[in-house]
Design a protein around this motif. Structure first.
Motif, PDB file in Angstrom:
ATOM      1  N   ARG A 163     124.081  71.235  17.390  1.00  0.00           N
ATOM      2  CA  ARG A 163     123.700  72.316  16.472  1.00  0.00           C
ATOM      3  C   ARG A 163     124.874  72.703  15.583  1.00  0.00           C
ATOM      4  NH1 ARG A 163     123.816  77.968  16.249  1.00  0.00           N
ATOM      5  NH2 ARG A 163     121.869  78.995  15.550  1.00  0.00           N
ATOM      6  N   PHE A 164     126.076  72.745  16.154  1.00  0.00           N
ATOM      7  CA  PHE A 164     127.261  73.099  15.373  1.00  0.00           C
ATOM      8  C   PHE A 164     127.570  72.013  14.346  1.00  0.00           C
ATOM      9  CE2 PHE A 164     132.010  73.345  15.011  1.00  0.00           C
ATOM     10  CZ  PHE A 164     132.041  74.516  14.273  1.00  0.00           C
ATOM     11  N   ASP A 165     127.347  70.755  14.699  1.00  0.00           N
ATOM     12  CA  ASP A 165     127.550  69.667  13.732  1.00  0.00           C
ATOM     13  C   ASP A 165     126.643  69.848  12.516  1.00  0.00           C
ATOM     14  OD1 ASP A 165     129.444  68.503  15.364  1.00  0.00           O
ATOM     15  OD2 ASP A 165     128.018  67.157  16.339  1.00  0.00           O
ATOM     16  N   ARG A 166     125.403  70.257  12.753  1.00  0.00           N
ATOM     17  CA  ARG A 166     124.477  70.524  11.649  1.00  0.00           C
ATOM     18  C   ARG A 166     124.941  71.725  10.846  1.00  0.00           C
ATOM     19  NH1 ARG A 166     119.496  72.265  14.067  1.00  0.00           N
ATOM     20  NH2 ARG A 166     118.826  72.549  11.893  1.00  0.00           N
ATOM     21  N   LEU A 167     125.443  72.727  11.552  1.00  0.00           N
ATOM     22  CA  LEU A 167     125.872  73.954  10.899  1.00  0.00           C
ATOM     23  C   LEU A 167     127.032  73.689   9.941  1.00  0.00           C
ATOM     24  CD1 LEU A 167     126.222  77.335  12.804  1.00  0.00           C
ATOM     25  CD2 LEU A 167     127.809  76.713  11.003  1.00  0.00           C
ATOM     26  N   LYS A 168     127.975  72.872  10.379  1.00  0.00           N
ATOM     27  CA  LYS A 168     129.157  72.593   9.546  1.00  0.00           C
ATOM     28  C   LYS A 168     128.775  71.950   8.218  1.00  0.00           C
ATOM     29  CE  LYS A 168     131.473  70.358  12.727  1.00  0.00           C
ATOM     30  NZ  LYS A 168     132.567  69.587  13.370  1.00  0.00           N
ATOM     31  N   LYS A 169     127.704  71.175   8.216  1.00  0.00           N
ATOM     32  CA  LYS A 169     127.274  70.513   6.985  1.00  0.00           C
ATOM     33  C   LYS A 169     126.726  71.495   5.963  1.00  0.00           C
ATOM     34  CE  LYS A 169     126.177  66.214   9.422  1.00  0.00           C
ATOM     35  NZ  LYS A 169     125.114  65.252   9.815  1.00  0.00           N
ATOM     36  N   GLN A 170     126.385  72.706   6.426  1.00  0.00           N
ATOM     37  CA  GLN A 170     125.830  73.720   5.535  1.00  0.00           C
ATOM     38  C   GLN A 170     126.889  74.687   5.004  1.00  0.00           C
ATOM     39  OE1 GLN A 170     122.533  73.670   4.733  1.00  0.00           O
ATOM     40  NE2 GLN A 170     122.400  71.808   5.968  1.00  0.00           N
ATOM     41  N   LEU A 171     128.138  74.529   5.477  1.00  0.00           N
ATOM     42  CA  LEU A 171     129.181  75.465   5.061  1.00  0.00           C
ATOM     43  C   LEU A 171     129.676  75.160   3.658  1.00  0.00           C
ATOM     44  CD1 LEU A 171     131.296  75.830   8.330  1.00  0.00           C
ATOM     45  CD2 LEU A 171     129.422  77.260   7.508  1.00  0.00           C
ATOM     46  N   GLN A 172     129.939  76.215   2.921  1.00  0.00           N
ATOM     47  CA  GLN A 172     130.394  76.074   1.539  1.00  0.00           C
ATOM     48  C   GLN A 172     131.917  76.068   1.429  1.00  0.00           C
ATOM     49  OE1 GLN A 172     128.531  79.440  -0.320  1.00  0.00           O
ATOM     50  NE2 GLN A 172     126.441  78.687   0.045  1.00  0.00           N
ATOM     51  N   HIS A 173     132.605  76.435   2.522  1.00  0.00           N
ATOM     52  CA  HIS A 173     134.062  76.472   2.525  1.00  0.00           C
ATOM     53  C   HIS A 173     134.575  75.843   3.811  1.00  0.00           C
ATOM     54  CE1 HIS A 173     133.911  79.207  -0.933  1.00  0.00           C
ATOM     55  NE2 HIS A 173     132.944  79.837  -0.283  1.00  0.00           N
ATOM     56  N   ASN A 174     135.884  75.718   3.910  1.00  0.00           N
ATOM     57  CA  ASN A 174     136.487  75.103   5.087  1.00  0.00           C
ATOM     58  C   ASN A 174     136.584  76.098   6.240  1.00  0.00           C
ATOM     59  OD1 ASN A 174     136.950  72.642   3.720  1.00  0.00           O
ATOM     60  ND2 ASN A 174     138.842  73.481   2.828  1.00  0.00           N
ATOM     61  N   LEU A 175     136.581  75.562   7.448  1.00  0.00           N
ATOM     62  CA  LEU A 175     136.812  76.379   8.640  1.00  0.00           C
ATOM     63  C   LEU A 175     138.307  76.391   8.937  1.00  0.00           C
ATOM     64  CD1 LEU A 175     133.906  75.332  11.045  1.00  0.00           C
ATOM     65  CD2 LEU A 175     134.199  77.519   9.872  1.00  0.00           C
ATOM     66  N   VAL A 176     138.881  77.578   9.004  1.00  0.00           N
ATOM     67  CA  VAL A 176     140.306  77.725   9.292  1.00  0.00           C
ATOM     68  C   VAL A 176     140.513  77.908  10.788  1.00  0.00           C
ATOM     69  CG1 VAL A 176     142.362  79.121   8.879  1.00  0.00           C
ATOM     70  CG2 VAL A 176     140.733  78.703   7.012  1.00  0.00           C
ATOM     71  N   SER A 177     139.669  78.712  11.409  1.00  0.00           N
ATOM     72  CA  SER A 177     139.797  79.009  12.832  1.00  0.00           C
ATOM     73  C   SER A 177     139.135  77.935  13.683  1.00  0.00           C
ATOM     74  CB  SER A 177     139.153  80.368  13.154  1.00  0.00           C
ATOM     75  OG  SER A 177     139.771  81.407  12.450  1.00  0.00           O
TER      76      SER A 177
END
Length: 320
Positions: free
Chosen positions: A260-274
């Protein structure tokens, strides 16, 4: 932190009443002991006490010594040594084998100054060092930005690290969010709750620091912990894009499997810092909302204390 908050609340009442009181502080530990330096015990003239300096083994004896200190209005320095099986030494047969040094301070002005400083640090939400000096001619207490914790016997100086109160944001208003909130409140964490405020349990709303609708979140800080448990994929995507992406936080956990998190990351508009903990929580085989809450809180504590969450029996070095 919860014990310290209890002591501060009781101190505020006792200081206003004018009743005789004493504040005992563990300043040094050598070997095994239930409490660490910085543990406190507040005693009033009627023999009531709050907090503790051991697992319950030494409080009774300390109570007598504190009453004597109040009567004499003199600071007492007490040492309990349970390292040897000495039949004349208090502590024989106790589970811990260590030396504990305690300062009992019955001087009202000293306690007032301690109360004022510690309360201000706790309310600031920032970690700080506190340095207290009890010698034959003066008492002093001050906050320091940086210091080395410990007890200096020669100067009778105790330096302690006071961590910030944990602030956690629970995102979601399903029943499992309530279980996590209840456990965090038990630990006296500062809880902020995000979700549909119309669907939040009213009794829980009254006990958290603040409630926010999904798009009205404000006041997030880098030192905060966040746990997303919305059970709504689109809601998680929206929240992360709005508040988490490109931002750094102490801890972020998301309920749900790795796929589910792998799918979620594909929907992010910016980078994850944390770094994101997902599935959230330690692997303890948790079932149901209450056990999951324990797993989540345990992981946050392990992260804050830089531990890996293994069983203590397998730890090769000392616990503290």
């Amino acid at each position: 932190m919860k014990e310290l908050l209890v002591i501060l609340a009781q101190l505020e009442s006792l200081l206003a009443s004018g009743e005789a009181i004493a504040l005992a502080t563990v300043v040094h530990v050598d070997g095994s002991a239930y409490r660490r330096p910085g543990a406190r015990m507040l005693i009033d003239s009627n023999g009531n006490w709050w907090g503790g300096i051991s697992g319950g083994c030494l409080e009774g004896d300390l109570l007598k010594k504190a009453q004597l200190a109040m009567h004499q209005q003199a600071i007492k320095r007490i040492t309990y040594d349970t390292r040897e099986d000495d039949p004349f030494q208090l502590g024989i047969g106790l589970g811990c084998q260590g030396l504990i040094e305690i300062v009992i301070d019955p001087i009202r002005t000293n306690i007032e100054r301690t109360f004022t400083l510690v309360k201000s640090i706790v309310e600031s939400g920032k970690p700080q060092f506190i340095q207290t000096v009890w010698n034959d001619t003066e008492f002093s207490i001050q906050a320091l930005e940086d210091a080395f914790p410990g007890w200096n016997e020669a100067s009778q100086t105790f330096t302690e690290y006071l961590p910030a109160r944990t602030r956690i944001w629970v995102v979601g208003n399903q029943f499992d969010a309530c279980s996590l909130i209840e456990l965090c409140l038990t630990l006296a964490w500062e809880v902020h709750w995000v979700g549909n405020t119309n669907k939040m349990r009213k009794d829980v709303q009254q006990r958290v620091r603040a409630c926010y609708d999904w798009d009205q979140v404000h006041g997030l800080q880098p030192s905060d912990c966040l746990v997303l448990m919305t059970h709504d994929f689109d809601r998680d995507v929206s929240f992360m894009n709005q508040y988490i992406a490109d931002q750094s936080f102490q801890y972020i956990g998301i309920l749900g499997p790795s796929k589910r998190f792998d799918r979620l990351k594909k929907q992010l508009q910016h980078n994850l810092v944390s770094d994101i903990s997902t599935p959230v929580g330690l692997d303890i085989g948790a079932e149901g909302p209450d056990e999951i809450a324990i797993a989540v809180v345990a992981e946050i504590l392990a992260h804050q204390n830089k531990r890996d969450g293994q069983r203590l029996k397998f730890r090769s070095t000392t616990i503290h």
